[in-house]
Design an enzyme around this catalytic site. Structure first.
Site, PDB file in Angstrom:
ATOM      1  N   HIS A  94       2.586  -1.822   9.457  1.00 12.06           N
ATOM      2  CA  HIS A  94       2.985  -3.162   9.914  1.00 12.06           C
ATOM      3  C   HIS A  94       1.903  -3.696  10.841  1.00 12.06           C
ATOM      4  O   HIS A  94       1.451  -2.988  11.737  1.00 12.06           O
ATOM      5  CB  HIS A  94       4.339  -3.058  10.632  1.00 12.06           C
ATOM      6  CG  HIS A  94       4.689  -4.271  11.433  1.00 12.06           C
ATOM      7  ND1 HIS A  94       4.714  -5.540  10.898  1.00 12.06           N
ATOM      8  CD2 HIS A  94       5.029  -4.414  12.747  1.00 12.06           C
ATOM      9  CE1 HIS A  94       5.048  -6.410  11.840  1.00 12.06           C
ATOM     10  NE2 HIS A  94       5.240  -5.750  12.972  1.00 12.06           N
ATOM     11  N   HIS A  96       0.223  -7.433  12.921  1.00 17.48           N
ATOM     12  CA  HIS A  96       0.371  -8.837  13.315  1.00 17.48           C
ATOM     13  C   HIS A  96      -0.957  -9.507  12.940  1.00 17.48           C
ATOM     14  O   HIS A  96      -1.702  -9.950  13.805  1.00 17.48           O
ATOM     15  CB  HIS A  96       0.625  -8.968  14.825  1.00 17.48           C
ATOM     16  CG  HIS A  96       1.944  -8.401  15.271  1.00 17.48           C
ATOM     17  ND1 HIS A  96       2.378  -8.462  16.570  1.00 17.48           N
ATOM     18  CD2 HIS A  96       2.927  -7.754  14.583  1.00 17.48           C
ATOM     19  CE1 HIS A  96       3.578  -7.886  16.674  1.00 17.48           C
ATOM     20  NE2 HIS A  96       3.922  -7.439  15.470  1.00 17.48           N
ATOM     21  N   TYR A 121      -6.240  -8.322  -7.362  1.00 13.93           N
ATOM     22  CA  TYR A 121      -6.033  -7.190  -6.454  1.00 13.93           C
ATOM     23  C   TYR A 121      -4.742  -7.285  -5.657  1.00 13.93           C
ATOM     24  O   TYR A 121      -4.066  -6.288  -5.432  1.00 13.93           O
ATOM     25  CB  TYR A 121      -7.270  -7.027  -5.556  1.00 13.93           C
ATOM     26  CG  TYR A 121      -8.504  -7.045  -6.428  1.00 13.93           C
ATOM     27  CD1 TYR A 121      -8.759  -5.986  -7.289  1.00 13.93           C
ATOM     28  CD2 TYR A 121      -9.334  -8.163  -6.481  1.00 13.93           C
ATOM     29  CE1 TYR A 121      -9.836  -6.029  -8.156  1.00 13.93           C
ATOM     30  CE2 TYR A 121     -10.412  -8.215  -7.346  1.00 13.93           C
ATOM     31  CZ  TYR A 121     -10.658  -7.148  -8.185  1.00 13.93           C
ATOM     32  OH  TYR A 121     -11.700  -7.209  -9.056  1.00 13.93           O
TER      33      TYR A 121
HETATM   34 ZN    ZN Z   1       5.642  -6.468  14.865  1.00 10.34          ZN
END
Ligand code: ZN
Length: 214
Positions: A94, A96, A121
């Site tokens: 994960h 940002h 891709y």
């Molecule tokens: Zn986050």
């Protein structure tokens, strides 16, 4: 080197690479890996991806109960939702990442298929990426929203927050989330310039060849 020591080293190496390239900043972003005994290694809460210590990575049981190391990330529900609904998942990343977050906020972004089919891709590594709504930081409803997809998607983009990608192992999840960010960047760079994307026939061919749902 044991499987667990290798995984600890890989997490730190990959996290540093992602951080050094500006793909997540400050103490944002997290990584988890499922080991062959069913337990998990997870990056600690409040830690920077650029400065992780292999010895301090959180170790959690099969049921995601704390075993040892530093306290795990508060975004555990994002990770457990993928492991529980996609049994083939070996790692979740994960970030940002800037361009993905930007794309999540723009009008005209298809919530069922966030990335335009500009290159093969992103299609082969991610399939269709689902846009999920904004949730308050730490809201466990984020995990519930991923569970609601019943394992049909390997990648989601949380609006005004960032992407979460599952893969069969840490390298696969990393390559896939990098592709997501790159395609978001391409999409923003070409927005309004009438880019020539892949023709429908090619898209279908890529999806079939790499066995992704499109
Ligand atoms: Zn986050």
């Amino acid at each position: 080197m044991s499987e667990q020591s290798k995984a600890r080293e890989d997490i730190c190496k990959i996290a540093k690479s992602l951080f050094d390239r500006g793909l997540t900043c400050g103490a944002s972003g997290n990584i988890s890996v499922r080991l062959s005994d069913g337990s998990f290694l997870v990056t600690p809460t409040g830690s920077s991806m650029g400065f992780l210590d292999p010895a301090r990575i959180s170790h959690l049981s099969e049921k995601m109960e704390f075993l040892d190391g530093d306290k795990p990330t508060k975004e555990i529900p994002l990770h457990s939702a993928f492991y529980d609904t996609r049994t083939q998942t070996g790692a979740v990343v994960h970030l940002h990442s800037t361009h993905s977050v930007a794309l999540s906020m723009l009008p005209g972004t298809d919530p069922d298929n966030v990335l335009p089919p500009l290159t093969p891709y992103s299609i082969m590594r991610l399939g269709r990426v689902k846009l999920l709504p904004f949730f308050m930081p730490g809201d466990s409803a984020m995990g519930a929203a991923i569970r609601g997809l019943a394992g049909k998607r390997s990648a989601v983009l949380l609006a005004n927050h960032g992407p979460v990608v599952a893969g069969k192992d840490l390298w696969a999840a990393t390559y896939a989330i990098e592709e997501l960010e790159e395609t978001a960047k391409l999409s923003l760079l070409t927005r309004g310039l009438s880019p020539v994307g892949l023709p429908e026939e090619t898209i279908q061919q890529v999806a079939k060849t790499f066995d992704v749902d499109w």
